[in-house]
Motif scaffolding. Structure first.
Motif, PDB file in Angstrom:
ATOM      1  N   PHE A  77      -0.016  20.401  75.941  1.00 60.59           N
ATOM      2  CA  PHE A  77       0.133  20.814  77.341  1.00 60.59           C
ATOM      3  C   PHE A  77       1.259  21.833  77.500  1.00 60.59           C
ATOM      4  CE2 PHE A  77      -1.313  16.286  77.617  1.00 60.59           C
ATOM      5  CZ  PHE A  77      -2.623  16.570  77.932  1.00 60.59           C
ATOM      6  N   ASP A  78       1.317  22.803  76.625  1.00 60.68           N
ATOM      7  CA  ASP A  78       2.308  23.887  76.660  1.00 60.68           C
ATOM      8  C   ASP A  78       3.741  23.449  76.355  1.00 60.68           C
ATOM      9  OD1 ASP A  78       1.277  26.365  76.701  1.00 60.68           O
ATOM     10  OD2 ASP A  78       1.687  26.778  78.808  1.00 60.68           O
ATOM     11  N   GLU A  79       3.925  22.229  75.885  1.00 58.37           N
ATOM     12  CA  GLU A  79       5.249  21.750  75.506  1.00 58.37           C
ATOM     13  C   GLU A  79       5.292  21.557  73.993  1.00 58.37           C
ATOM     14  OE1 GLU A  79       6.052  18.195  77.744  1.00 58.37           O
ATOM     15  OE2 GLU A  79       6.157  19.286  79.640  1.00 58.37           O
ATOM     16  N   ILE A  80       6.358  22.019  73.373  1.00 54.69           N
ATOM     17  CA  ILE A  80       6.514  21.859  71.922  1.00 54.69           C
ATOM     18  C   ILE A  80       6.831  20.396  71.640  1.00 54.69           C
ATOM     19  CG2 ILE A  80       7.893  22.481  69.906  1.00 54.69           C
ATOM     20  CD1 ILE A  80       8.350  25.238  71.286  1.00 54.69           C
ATOM     21  N   ILE A  81       6.014  19.782  70.771  1.00 57.88           N
ATOM     22  CA  ILE A  81       6.223  18.379  70.438  1.00 57.88           C
ATOM     23  C   ILE A  81       6.589  18.174  68.962  1.00 57.88           C
ATOM     24  CG2 ILE A  81       4.760  17.512  72.297  1.00 57.88           C
ATOM     25  CD1 ILE A  81       2.584  17.040  70.089  1.00 57.88           C
ATOM     26  N   LYS A  82       6.401  19.228  68.147  1.00 56.05           N
ATOM     27  CA  LYS A  82       6.715  19.094  66.721  1.00 56.05           C
ATOM     28  C   LYS A  82       6.975  20.475  66.132  1.00 56.05           C
ATOM     29  CE  LYS A  82       4.913  16.947  62.509  1.00 56.05           C
ATOM     30  NZ  LYS A  82       3.794  16.187  61.933  1.00 56.05           N
ATOM     31  N   VAL A  83       7.942  20.531  65.224  1.00 55.46           N
ATOM     32  CA  VAL A  83       8.262  21.755  64.504  1.00 55.46           C
ATOM     33  C   VAL A  83       8.397  21.388  63.031  1.00 55.46           C
ATOM     34  CG1 VAL A  83       9.933  23.625  64.193  1.00 55.46           C
ATOM     35  CG2 VAL A  83       9.556  22.660  66.482  1.00 55.46           C
ATOM     36  N   VAL A  84       7.687  22.108  62.181  1.00 57.84           N
ATOM     37  CA  VAL A  84       7.807  21.894  60.740  1.00 57.84           C
ATOM     38  C   VAL A  84       8.038  23.251  60.086  1.00 57.84           C
ATOM     39  CG1 VAL A  84       6.693  21.095  58.624  1.00 57.84           C
ATOM     40  CG2 VAL A  84       6.256  19.898  60.779  1.00 57.84           C
ATOM     41  N   ALA A  85       9.125  23.352  59.335  1.00 57.37           N
ATOM     42  CA  ALA A  85       9.401  24.559  58.548  1.00 57.37           C
ATOM     43  C   ALA A  85       9.549  24.121  57.099  1.00 57.37           C
ATOM     44  CB  ALA A  85      10.678  25.228  59.031  1.00 57.37           C
ATOM     45  N   ILE A  86       8.831  24.810  56.217  1.00 55.04           N
ATOM     46  CA  ILE A  86       8.881  24.429  54.807  1.00 55.04           C
ATOM     47  C   ILE A  86       8.850  25.673  53.925  1.00 55.04           C
ATOM     48  CG2 ILE A  86       6.378  24.059  54.635  1.00 55.04           C
ATOM     49  CD1 ILE A  86       7.156  21.661  52.725  1.00 55.04           C
ATOM     50  N   GLY A  87       9.657  25.642  52.878  1.00 53.83           N
ATOM     51  CA  GLY A  87       9.674  26.704  51.887  1.00 53.83           C
ATOM     52  C   GLY A  87      10.788  27.712  52.099  1.00 53.83           C
ATOM     53  N   HIS A  88      11.252  28.250  50.987  1.00 53.03           N
ATOM     54  CA  HIS A  88      12.252  29.318  51.029  1.00 53.03           C
ATOM     55  C   HIS A  88      11.545  30.648  51.295  1.00 53.03           C
ATOM     56  CE1 HIS A  88      15.687  26.958  49.784  1.00 53.03           C
ATOM     57  NE2 HIS A  88      14.904  26.362  48.892  1.00 53.03           N
ATOM     58  N   THR A  89      12.198  31.538  52.015  1.00 51.40           N
ATOM     59  CA  THR A  89      11.552  32.795  52.393  1.00 51.40           C
ATOM     60  C   THR A  89      11.300  33.705  51.197  1.00 51.40           C
ATOM     61  OG1 THR A  89      13.648  33.918  52.841  1.00 51.40           O
ATOM     62  CG2 THR A  89      12.587  32.768  54.689  1.00 51.40           C
ATOM     63  N   GLY A  90      12.183  33.661  50.211  1.00 50.00           N
ATOM     64  CA  GLY A  90      12.024  34.551  49.063  1.00 50.00           C
ATOM     65  C   GLY A  90      12.581  35.946  49.301  1.00 50.00           C
ATOM     66  N   TYR A  91      13.321  36.120  50.372  1.00 49.62           N
ATOM     67  CA  TYR A  91      13.920  37.421  50.671  1.00 49.62           C
ATOM     68  C   TYR A  91      14.980  37.783  49.626  1.00 49.62           C
ATOM     69  CZ  TYR A  91      16.392  41.042  53.314  1.00 49.62           C
ATOM     70  OH  TYR A  91      16.989  42.220  53.715  1.00 49.62           O
ATOM     71  N   ALA A 105      13.051  22.622  50.864  1.00 51.20           N
ATOM     72  CA  ALA A 105      13.363  23.460  52.037  1.00 51.20           C
ATOM     73  C   ALA A 105      12.511  23.050  53.236  1.00 51.20           C
ATOM     74  CB  ALA A 105      13.195  24.937  51.717  1.00 51.20           C
ATOM     75  N   LEU A 106      12.619  21.766  53.600  1.00 54.00           N
ATOM     76  CA  LEU A 106      11.848  21.211  54.705  1.00 54.00           C
ATOM     77  C   LEU A 106      12.768  20.843  55.861  1.00 54.00           C
ATOM     78  CD1 LEU A 106       9.256  19.809  55.964  1.00 54.00           C
ATOM     79  CD2 LEU A 106      10.140  17.715  54.899  1.00 54.00           C
ATOM     80  N   MET A 107      12.357  21.226  57.053  1.00 52.47           N
ATOM     81  CA  MET A 107      12.967  20.744  58.287  1.00 52.47           C
ATOM     82  C   MET A 107      11.829  20.363  59.222  1.00 52.47           C
ATOM     83  SD  MET A 107      16.196  23.215  59.067  1.00 52.47           S
ATOM     84  CE  MET A 107      15.322  24.736  58.782  1.00 52.47           C
ATOM     85  N   GLU A 108      11.932  19.187  59.813  1.00 48.62           N
ATOM     86  CA  GLU A 108      10.891  18.718  60.719  1.00 48.62           C
ATOM     87  C   GLU A 108      11.549  18.084  61.938  1.00 48.62           C
ATOM     88  OE1 GLU A 108       6.832  16.392  60.052  1.00 48.62           O
ATOM     89  OE2 GLU A 108       8.566  15.088  59.745  1.00 48.62           O
ATOM     90  N   ILE A 109      11.089  18.512  63.109  1.00 44.87           N
ATOM     91  CA  ILE A 109      11.557  17.948  64.376  1.00 44.87           C
ATOM     92  C   ILE A 109      10.348  17.330  65.063  1.00 44.87           C
ATOM     93  CG2 ILE A 109      12.632  18.404  66.610  1.00 44.87           C
ATOM     94  CD1 ILE A 109      13.619  21.098  65.434  1.00 44.87           C
ATOM     95  N   ILE A 110      10.491  16.082  65.485  1.00 46.41           N
ATOM     96  CA  ILE A 110       9.453  15.430  66.273  1.00 46.41           C
ATOM     97  C   ILE A 110      10.087  15.023  67.599  1.00 46.41           C
ATOM     98  CG2 ILE A 110       7.850  13.488  66.446  1.00 46.41           C
ATOM     99  CD1 ILE A 110       7.739  13.519  63.343  1.00 46.41           C
ATOM    100  N   ILE A 111       9.484  15.500  68.681  1.00 52.46           N
ATOM    101  CA  ILE A 111       9.982  15.216  70.020  1.00 52.46           C
ATOM    102  C   ILE A 111       9.230  13.996  70.549  1.00 52.46           C
ATOM    103  CG2 ILE A 111      10.364  16.150  72.340  1.00 52.46           C
ATOM    104  CD1 ILE A 111      11.687  17.763  69.994  1.00 52.46           C
ATOM    105  N   PRO A 112       9.948  12.977  71.001  1.00 54.95           N
ATOM    106  CA  PRO A 112       9.248  11.815  71.561  1.00 54.95           C
ATOM    107  C   PRO A 112       8.625  12.174  72.908  1.00 54.95           C
ATOM    108  CG  PRO A 112      11.592  11.627  71.974  1.00 54.95           C
ATOM    109  CD  PRO A 112      11.396  12.858  71.104  1.00 54.95           C
TER     110      PRO A 112
END
Length: 111
Positions: A10-24, A64-71
């Protein structure tokens, strides 16, 4: 490459997952990876320490994992504050993707 998946309901962020190194650049000298990490970790701090929202946060440096879960938030003010913080984070990530798209992939999915 860092893969970032943002899940919205419903247009609200409920989860964010970032994984892996960029390799820059090599690990420890990668400014793009550091920027992604900083943007996400600042959002985590804002949610937990400024808005006092009890999120679930997972981090694993080895992969290289970060995960946010919004209740599910019943309080209108909490929902409003979470949306402000998370959409600001999304602006920062989107800007990084625009400038370093070769190293970051952003996927926004609806639930």
């Amino acid at each position: 490459m860092t893969n970032i998946t943002i899940t919205k309901k419903f247009d609200e962020i409920i989860k964010v997952v970032a994984i892996g190194h960029t390799g820059y650049a090599s690990e420890g000298e990668d400014i793009v990876c550091a920027a992604v990490s900083s943007v996400i970790q600042t959002a985590v701090l804002g949610l937990m320490q400024v808005a006092s929202i009890p999120i679930e946060f997972k981090q694993d440096a080895d992969i290289a994992l970060m995960e946010i879960i919004i209740p599910e938030l019943d309080d209108d003010e909490d929902r409003h504050n979470a949306n402000l913080i998370l959409n600001t984070m999304l602006c920062g990530i989107t800007n990084l993707v625009e400038n370093y798209g070769k190293y970051i992939k952003l996927n926004i999915k609806k639930q």
